[in-house]
Write an enzyme that holds these catalytic residues in place. Structure first.
Site, PDB file in Angstrom:
ATOM      1  N   CYS A  42     -42.514 -14.965 -44.183  1.00  0.00           N
ATOM      2  CA  CYS A  42     -43.046 -15.990 -45.083  1.00  0.00           C
ATOM      3  C   CYS A  42     -43.452 -15.345 -46.415  1.00  0.00           C
ATOM      4  CB  CYS A  42     -44.254 -16.671 -44.450  1.00  0.00           C
ATOM      5  SG  CYS A  42     -44.911 -18.031 -45.451  1.00  0.00           S
ATOM      6  N   ASP A  44     -46.002 -15.953 -48.009  1.00  0.00           N
ATOM      7  CA  ASP A  44     -47.466 -15.869 -48.049  1.00  0.00           C
ATOM      8  C   ASP A  44     -47.934 -14.459 -48.434  1.00  0.00           C
ATOM      9  OD1 ASP A  44     -50.255 -15.619 -47.118  1.00  0.00           O
ATOM     10  OD2 ASP A  44     -49.923 -17.600 -46.235  1.00  0.00           O
ATOM     11  N   ARG A  46     -50.439 -12.923 -47.815  1.00  0.00           N
ATOM     12  CA  ARG A  46     -51.210 -12.199 -46.799  1.00  0.00           C
ATOM     13  C   ARG A  46     -50.334 -11.546 -45.740  1.00  0.00           C
ATOM     14  NH1 ARG A  46     -54.540 -17.358 -45.124  1.00  0.00           N
ATOM     15  NH2 ARG A  46     -52.398 -18.108 -45.267  1.00  0.00           N
ATOM     16  N   HIS A  98     -46.272 -16.575 -39.127  1.00  0.00           N
ATOM     17  CA  HIS A  98     -47.701 -16.264 -39.031  1.00  0.00           C
ATOM     18  C   HIS A  98     -48.478 -17.539 -38.772  1.00  0.00           C
ATOM     19  CE1 HIS A  98     -48.941 -17.724 -43.140  1.00  0.00           C
ATOM     20  NE2 HIS A  98     -47.652 -17.642 -43.317  1.00  0.00           N
ATOM     21  N   CYS A 101     -49.905 -20.922 -41.349  1.00  0.00           N
ATOM     22  CA  CYS A 101     -48.881 -20.936 -42.387  1.00  0.00           C
ATOM     23  C   CYS A 101     -48.996 -22.243 -43.183  1.00  0.00           C
ATOM     24  CB  CYS A 101     -47.498 -20.826 -41.747  1.00  0.00           C
ATOM     25  SG  CYS A 101     -46.166 -20.814 -42.963  1.00  0.00           S
TER      26      CYS A 101
HETATM   27 CO    CO Z   1     -46.565 -19.036 -44.326  1.00  0.00          CO
END
Ligand code: CO
Length: 200
Positions: A42, A44, A46, A98, A101
């Site tokens: 992803c 993302d 993080r 994750h 999400c």
């Molecule tokens: Co995500």
């Protein structure tokens, strides 16, 4: 004044540190890449691929998009898979989702989010495929967690069904496709036990 100076400072510090520890690191790195892993994760912020599996530059070929989706007709993702499998000859493709999400959460909401809804449609499809199981989970957070997992499982399936991976297995190339999920709360990875290493 240099624009985003702190970022350039960080970069210099990082490069200096590596050069100090391994003086020939960048010399070797500039000659070739020989990664064993393709990471599909992803976008993302993080979930940075190399960092969470503690591997240096040169070890992981990476593709990231919102909610780690592998769409049958996405030329971008398919090109990454083709290059990784046919040229780099990676031995493992890892789809890593994750929990928490944002893409998965947005796909579960009724409201519109604009253009991205067309991308999230793929996750809504995953929900539809597993509606019976998911609708049976009363707690919204738990249902969301399960959709994060099922989304990974579906993307593993999609990778296994690409002509690229099928052809690799047909010619006995060593290649496994894995589905993992990352816990933001403790930084740990979990194997979803859907590893596939050959044609069905
Ligand atoms: Co995500």
């Amino acid at each position: 004044m240099k624009i985003l100076k702190s970022i350039f400072d960080n970069n210099r510090e990082w490069a200096d540190k590596i050069s100090k520890e391994q003086p020939d690191f960048f010399d070797q790195l500039s000659k070739q890449q020989n990664p064993e892993y393709l990471w599909i994760g992803c976008s993302d912020s993080r979930v940075p691929a190399n960092e969470i599996i503690n591997l240096p530059p040169g070890e992981v070929f990476v593709h990231r998009n919102i909610a780690n989706v592998v769409v049958h007709t996405d030329l971008n993702c398919l090109s990454v898979i083709q290059y990784a499998v046919e040229v780099l000859k990676v031995k493992h493709i890892i789809v890593c989702g994750h929990y928490d999400c944002g893409g998965v959460t947005a796909a579960m909401e009724k409201k519109q989010h604009g253009l991205i809804d067309n991308w999230l449609r793929h996750i809504r499809d995953v929900y539809r495929f597993h509606a019976k199981e998911l609708d049976g989970i009363e707690d919204f957070e738990k249902r969301k967690d399960r959709l994060c997992e099922l989304n990974v499982v579906e993307q593993v399936e999609n990778i296994c069904n690409t002509t690229i991976v099928k052809n690799a297995w047909q010619s006995n190339q060593l290649l496994s496709v894995h589905g993992w999920i990352f816990h933001l709360k403790d930084g740990l990875l979990q194997d979803l036990d859907v590893t596939t290493s050959s044609l069905p």
